[in-house]
Design a protein around this motif. Structure first.
Motif, PDB file in Angstrom:
ATOM      1  N   LEU A 174      35.356 -13.213   9.040  1.00  0.00           N
ATOM      2  CA  LEU A 174      35.812 -12.366   9.009  1.00  0.00           C
ATOM      3  C   LEU A 174      36.728 -13.460   9.720  1.00  0.00           C
ATOM      4  O   LEU A 174      36.565 -14.762  10.376  1.00  0.00           O
ATOM      5  CB  LEU A 174      35.087 -11.694  10.773  1.00  0.00           C
ATOM      6  N   LEU A 175      38.556 -13.484   9.858  1.00  0.00           N
ATOM      7  CA  LEU A 175      39.184 -14.245   9.619  1.00  0.00           C
ATOM      8  C   LEU A 175      40.158 -13.846  10.386  1.00  0.00           C
ATOM      9  O   LEU A 175      40.620 -12.643  10.533  1.00  0.00           O
ATOM     10  CB  LEU A 175      40.506 -14.018   8.138  1.00  0.00           C
ATOM     11  N   GLY A 263      34.521 -16.850  10.717  1.00  0.00           N
ATOM     12  CA  GLY A 263      32.907 -16.681  10.524  1.00  0.00           C
ATOM     13  C   GLY A 263      32.867 -15.949   9.618  1.00  0.00           C
ATOM     14  O   GLY A 263      32.979 -15.021   8.521  1.00  0.00           O
ATOM     15  N   LEU A 264      30.934 -16.419   9.396  1.00  0.00           N
ATOM     16  CA  LEU A 264      30.455 -15.767   8.346  1.00  0.00           C
ATOM     17  C   LEU A 264      29.220 -15.556   8.118  1.00  0.00           C
ATOM     18  O   LEU A 264      28.401 -15.560   9.824  1.00  0.00           O
ATOM     19  CB  LEU A 264      29.946 -17.304   6.888  1.00  0.00           C
ATOM     20  N   ALA A 271      30.259  -8.156   9.800  1.00  0.00           N
ATOM     21  CA  ALA A 271      31.426  -8.250   9.258  1.00  0.00           C
ATOM     22  C   ALA A 271      32.264  -7.768  10.088  1.00  0.00           C
ATOM     23  O   ALA A 271      33.409  -7.882  11.212  1.00  0.00           O
ATOM     24  CB  ALA A 271      32.538  -9.520   7.871  1.00  0.00           C
ATOM     25  N   ILE A 272      32.769  -6.110   9.790  1.00  0.00           N
ATOM     26  CA  ILE A 272      33.245  -5.149   9.967  1.00  0.00           C
ATOM     27  C   ILE A 272      33.337  -4.970  11.308  1.00  0.00           C
ATOM     28  O   ILE A 272      34.134  -4.465  11.889  1.00  0.00           O
ATOM     29  CB  ILE A 272      32.475  -4.220   9.268  1.00  0.00           C
ATOM     30  N   LYS A 273      31.440  -4.825  11.635  1.00  0.00           N
ATOM     31  CA  LYS A 273      30.940  -4.794  13.302  1.00  0.00           C
ATOM     32  C   LYS A 273      31.605  -5.864  14.333  1.00  0.00           C
ATOM     33  O   LYS A 273      32.239  -5.247  15.517  1.00  0.00           O
ATOM     34  CB  LYS A 273      29.753  -4.666  13.392  1.00  0.00           C
ATOM     35  N   ASN A 283      45.038 -10.087  17.201  1.00  0.00           N
ATOM     36  CA  ASN A 283      45.932  -9.453  17.262  1.00  0.00           C
ATOM     37  C   ASN A 283      45.744  -9.256  15.867  1.00  0.00           C
ATOM     38  O   ASN A 283      45.231  -8.075  15.129  1.00  0.00           O
ATOM     39  CB  ASN A 283      47.387  -9.753  18.021  1.00  0.00           C
ATOM     40  N   VAL A 284      45.600 -10.359  15.494  1.00  0.00           N
ATOM     41  CA  VAL A 284      44.895 -10.313  13.299  1.00  0.00           C
ATOM     42  C   VAL A 284      43.411 -10.576  13.031  1.00  0.00           C
ATOM     43  O   VAL A 284      43.446 -11.532  13.789  1.00  0.00           O
ATOM     44  CB  VAL A 284      46.058 -11.218  12.422  1.00  0.00           C
ATOM     45  N   CYS A 285      42.682  -9.706  12.430  1.00  0.00           N
ATOM     46  CA  CYS A 285      41.743 -10.239  12.113  1.00  0.00           C
ATOM     47  C   CYS A 285      40.931  -9.314  10.353  1.00  0.00           C
ATOM     48  O   CYS A 285      42.207  -8.083  10.348  1.00  0.00           O
ATOM     49  CB  CYS A 285      40.301 -10.229  13.103  1.00  0.00           C
TER      50      CYS A 285
END
Length: 288
Positions: A174-175, A263-264, A271-273, A283-285
């Motif tokens: 997740l960025l 994050g891993l 990751a979606i949760k 704002n951006v992930c």
């Protein structure tokens, strides 16, 4: 000659990034694992205009007249030592500029692949590395990726030494993009001040990097020199790291000189949760 070609330019993540103290020539050596991730710019190349000209447009911002695409075009022309067709290059950006994800370098390597296809030229590894040396240090990694543009490697020197390793495909990222832009120059200046102060960090040994990478993510002990110095100036970086940890990330850090924080997670669902939880505050992930 083909009428048009479209290629993907994937982003990269740094898993650990040891920046060594400045050499006498003013440059820094690094020790890092680079890995591509499923997050990419799109490069569209078509013949247009006079011979030996290359124009570049980007959908999100105006590029300087000399950029990684034009540098690659000029380096390729110098290497093959013949006239080239005029080209128009369009970049559809997804990788944020100044995010530590290697966007400009990956764009250059992807464009070089397209250029070889358009001109029906095959370059060997030595020739690819020669062009990379004329464009930028991170380009070495990208020109050494496989034909699909994917890869992982232990990268040392100024970035010119690329030892390929097997890329893991079971990692869920997740960025977060905190919106901070720290130039490469500023980042290295902060590292220099860090070393001048006598501070030190405890890095894993170079020989251990691949073993750590292939081990359990929750036990990773990679260290990014830039994280400490950039987060010290921009607290939002540390806030992003803490937000990922609280959302269940097994490992977090900043990529490259920043400011993308990642994050891993154990599963794609996790990751979606986390993305759904954090998207209201950041704002951006992206999940990749």
């Amino acid at each position: 000659m083909l009428d048009e070609i479209c290629v993907a330019a994937p982003a990269k993540i740094n898993l650990g990034l040891k920046v060594l103290p400045k050499r006498q020539d003013g440059f820094h050596e690094i020790e890092s694992i680079f890995s591509t991730i499923g997050f990419a710019d799109e490069i569209i190349v078509k013949p247009e205009g006079k011979k030996n000209t290359c124009t570049v447009e980007c959908d999100l911002f105006k590029l300087p007249e000399q950029n990684t695409i034009t540098l690659t075009y000029d380096a390729f022309k110098k290497l093959v030592n013949e006239d080239l067709p005029g080209l128009k290059v369009s970049i559809r950006k997804k990788i944020p500029s100044g995010g530590g994800l290697g966007g400009g370098s990956s764009d250059a390597a992807a464009f070089l692949n397209a250029l070889c296809l358009l001109c029906r030229v095959t370059l060997d590894r030595e020739q690819l590395n020669l062009i990379a040396s004329m464009v930028g240090s991170d380009v070495f990694f990208f020109v050494n990726c496989d034909k699909s543009g994917e890869g992982a490697a232990i990268v040392t020197g100024r970035g010119e030494f690329v030892e390929k390793i097997q890329r893991r495909k079971d990692l869920h990222y997740l960025l977060l993009f905190p919106g901070v832009h720290s130039s490469t120059k500023e980042a290295y200046d902060l590292v220099d001040k860090f070393y001048e102060s006598g501070d030190k960090l405890d890095y894993p040994a170079l020989a251990d990097l691949e073993g750590i990478y292939n081990g359990e993510v929750s036990r990773w002990n990679f260290v990014n020199t830039f994280t400490k110095v950039i987060a010290g100036k921009y607290p939002v970086i540390e806030q992003a790291i803490l937000a990922l940890k609280k959302s269940g990330a097994l490992y977090t850090d900043m990529s490259g000189s920043g400011s993308t924080v990642f994050g891993l997670f154990a599963t794609a669902e996790d990751a979606i949760k986390a993305r759904n939880t954090l998207s209201g505050s950041w704002n951006v992930c992206y999940c990749v």
